[in-house]
Design a protein around this motif. Structure first.
Motif, PDB file in Angstrom:
ATOM      1  N   TYR A 393       0.864  -1.000  -0.078  1.00  0.00           N
ATOM      2  CA  TYR A 393       0.014  -0.373  -0.339  1.00  0.00           C
ATOM      3  C   TYR A 393       0.868   1.256  -0.022  1.00  0.00           C
ATOM      4  N   ARG A 394       1.968   1.245   0.854  1.00  0.00           N
ATOM      5  CA  ARG A 394       2.763   2.435   0.993  1.00  0.00           C
ATOM      6  C   ARG A 394       3.456   2.784  -0.299  1.00  0.00           C
ATOM      7  N   ARG A 395       3.915   1.564  -0.844  1.00  0.00           N
ATOM      8  CA  ARG A 395       4.654   1.972  -2.294  1.00  0.00           C
ATOM      9  C   ARG A 395       3.695   2.585  -3.421  1.00  0.00           C
ATOM     10  N   GLN A 396       2.381   2.190  -3.267  1.00  0.00           N
ATOM     11  CA  GLN A 396       1.354   2.859  -4.248  1.00  0.00           C
ATOM     12  C   GLN A 396       0.989   4.183  -3.699  1.00  0.00           C
ATOM     13  N   ASP A 397       0.983   4.421  -2.413  1.00  0.00           N
ATOM     14  CA  ASP A 397       0.889   5.968  -1.983  1.00  0.00           C
ATOM     15  C   ASP A 397       1.887   6.837  -2.523  1.00  0.00           C
ATOM     16  N   GLU A 398       2.984   6.377  -2.644  1.00  0.00           N
ATOM     17  CA  GLU A 398       4.286   7.295  -2.800  1.00  0.00           C
ATOM     18  C   GLU A 398       4.182   7.765  -4.275  1.00  0.00           C
ATOM     19  N   VAL A 399       3.686   6.650  -5.430  1.00  0.00           N
ATOM     20  CA  VAL A 399       3.638   7.051  -6.688  1.00  0.00           C
ATOM     21  C   VAL A 399       2.042   7.542  -6.892  1.00  0.00           C
ATOM     22  N   GLY A 400       1.249   7.522  -5.897  1.00  0.00           N
ATOM     23  CA  GLY A 400       0.106   8.408  -6.211  1.00  0.00           C
ATOM     24  C   GLY A 400      -1.167   7.428  -6.644  1.00  0.00           C
ATOM     25  N   THR A 401      -1.053   6.037  -6.616  1.00  0.00           N
ATOM     26  CA  THR A 401      -2.157   5.150  -6.809  1.00  0.00           C
ATOM     27  C   THR A 401      -3.423   5.518  -6.130  1.00  0.00           C
ATOM     28  N   PRO A 402      -4.540   5.835  -6.715  1.00  0.00           N
ATOM     29  CA  PRO A 402      -5.763   6.279  -5.770  1.00  0.00           C
ATOM     30  C   PRO A 402      -6.339   4.921  -5.216  1.00  0.00           C
ATOM     31  N   PHE A 403      -6.316   3.851  -5.906  1.00  0.00           N
ATOM     32  CA  PHE A 403      -7.052   2.645  -5.471  1.00  0.00           C
ATOM     33  C   PHE A 403      -6.125   1.342  -5.276  1.00  0.00           C
ATOM     34  N   CYS A 404      -6.302   0.644  -4.305  1.00  0.00           N
ATOM     35  CA  CYS A 404      -5.631  -0.702  -4.370  1.00  0.00           C
ATOM     36  C   CYS A 404      -6.762  -1.813  -4.048  1.00  0.00           C
ATOM     37  N   VAL A 405      -6.663  -2.616  -4.877  1.00  0.00           N
ATOM     38  CA  VAL A 405      -7.692  -3.865  -4.767  1.00  0.00           C
ATOM     39  C   VAL A 405      -6.944  -5.060  -4.278  1.00  0.00           C
TER      40      VAL A 405
END
Ligand code: ATP
Length: 448
Positions: A393-405
């Motif tokens: 989740y944190r890795r996606q936060d850092e590149v700005g991905t708004p949604f994780c499934v």
């Protein structure tokens, strides 16, 4: 304050490299000034910015059409437009460190040897300002000589004026109407540029809106508002934006008005986009120099006239940088700091990341299936099964991905996935077969 602000820019530059947004061009050869390459995430970010621009400026409008004109045009174009003779910046040199600086930006610059001081304040003496032409010259064909000299375009706008008649005659469109174009422009900029804010080659999104002269003021106000709102609609903090009207003495001699959308960057306020009234200057100059009648004939009034032009002109790279800077946050959580880019979902390089909770029990297969389903529904997706779920989740936060499934035990037994929202970190349970509709709605309803 200045030091803290400088650090933010350093953090963005470092994140850009680490995560594959922006790399220094020719890095293995020591680089080349003011030039950058966009990596896998950067190219997606820029593509999203261009898509959002094109959607608002062309696709969703009945009164604007698109164009893609050549970078190298007949050199007479640039003589007529005034660029060969007059497209220059006033430059001064420091006699001590040999640095060269834009005379009109001295207050915002620092001495390369003593960064806490302005150019000339390091006991160096500055020369008188001299004008430096920004046009990139090249040669076309096999022979080098005066007859083969050509220029790389310094703006995309002139290609639009050159095709005014072609578009008019082929598109059944009449003033007020616009022609929009996205493409590369080239300027031999001297002043170092605050990362991708000022580079020697850059992309522009420009639109020339042709109007009956009597409607000039109305459309100027319209485009000023529309372009300012576009940034706010796409998630930029309105408190960091301002519209600055140019003073009378800043206007080109032919212009009746010009305003800049400015953003408060970590290095100060800077122009993001300009909205200019260009009157009939360009069309009438090209008509005179080429001998081609570029007036519009109005079949109703039987009048033949040069339309006036309102031009919103923005830099795509500068927009991408602005979206990055504006989205960046270091959030203090209970135990640690979370780095997050709060991009609007239409701007984020990746829209949805899909994870199996663990790498067993058939979860990876199911997660890949869902990722493919989302990809085919035209979401920008990313699949990741490495490391603990929190780290992913944190890795996606850092590149700005708004949604994780996330695919977990419930997915296998009840066909339900977990959707985790980047900004609130809240999680929803969603039925797999309703996921596409759920995400479409979440993109539409996203608020800063
Ligand atoms: P500046 O004063 O910053 O040099 P300008 O007024 O010359 O910009 P325009 O000719 O109005 O810029 O160009 C329109 C837009 O193109 C600018 O608002 C900016 O976003 C972008 N742009 C201009 N020059 C550069 C550059 N060297 N690098 C990146 N973007 C640029």
């Amino acid at each position: 304050m200045a030091a803290a602000k400088a650090t933010l820019m350093d953090k963005i530059v470092s994140l850009c490299k680490r995560k594959g947004f922006v790399f220094q061009a020719s890095e293995i050869y020591g680089g080349i000034g003011n030039t950058y390459d966009y990596g896998p995430l950067g190219v997606e970010l820029k593509r999203k910015v261009k898509e959002a621009w094109w959607n608002s400026m062309v696709t969703t409008r009945a009164d604007v059409v698109g164009l893609d004109s050549a970078i190298i045009q007949n050199p007479k174009v640039w003589e007529t437009s005034g660029h060969v003779g007059g497209f220059s910046d006033p430059m001064v040199d420091c006699k001590t460190c040999k640095g060269r600086f834009r005379a009109d930006h001295i207050d915002e610059l620092s001495c390369p040897e003593k960064p806490s001081k302005k150019p000339g304040e390091c006991h160096g003496e500055l020369t008188e300002a001299r004008s430096f032409n920004l046009m990139f010259k090249t040669n076309v064909g096999a022979l080098e000589g005066a007859s083969s000299v050509a220029y790389l375009r310094p703006e995309t706008a002139q290609g639009i004026f050159l095709n005014f008649k072609n578009v008019l005659e082929s598109s059944r469109i009449k003033p007020p109407f616009g022609i929009a174009q996205i493409g590369k422009s080239f300027r031999n900029e001297i002043t170092p540029g605050n990362f991708v804010f000022r580079t020697r080659e850059f992309e522009q999104g420009e639109m020339e809106f042709f109007v009956p002269p009597a409607e000039n003021d109305k459309w100027y106000e319209y485009w000023k508002n529309e372009r300012f709102d576009w940034y706010v609609r796409h998630g930029i903090n309105p408190e960091k934006l301002r519209m600055r009207d140019h003073a009378e003495d800043e206007l080109a001699h032919y212009s009746t008005g010009c305003a800049d959308v400015e953003y408060e960057y970590p290095f100060g306020w800077g122009e993001l986009e300009g909205i200019a009234c260009r009157t009939d200057f360009d069309l009438s100059r090209h008509a005179e120099a080429s001998g081609s009648d570029l007036r519009y004939f109005d079949p109703e009034s039987k009048e033949r006239y040069f339309p006036y032009v309102i031009e919103p002109a923005g830099g795509i790279d500068r927009m991408a940088l602005t979206f990055m800077v504006d989205a960046y946050e270091e959030q203090q959580l209970e135990k640690d700091i979370r780095v997050v880019l709060h991009f609007h979902p239409l701007i984020a390089p990746t829209t949805v990341a899909v994870f199996p909770l663990v790498k067993k029990e058939g979860m990876p297969e199911k997660a890949r299936e869902i990722e493919e389903q989302l990809r085919l529904a035209r979401f920008s997706t990313f699949y990741d099964e490495k490391a603990a779920i929190g780290r992913r989740y944190r890795r996606q936060d850092e590149v700005g991905t708004p949604f994780c499934v996330t695919v977990d035990g419930d997915t296998l037994s009840e066909n339900v996935v977990t959707v985790r929202h980047r900004d609130s970190m809240e999680q929803d349970k969603v039925k797999s077969d309703e996921l596409v509709a759920y995400l479409h709605q979440a993109v539409q309803e996203w608020k800063r």
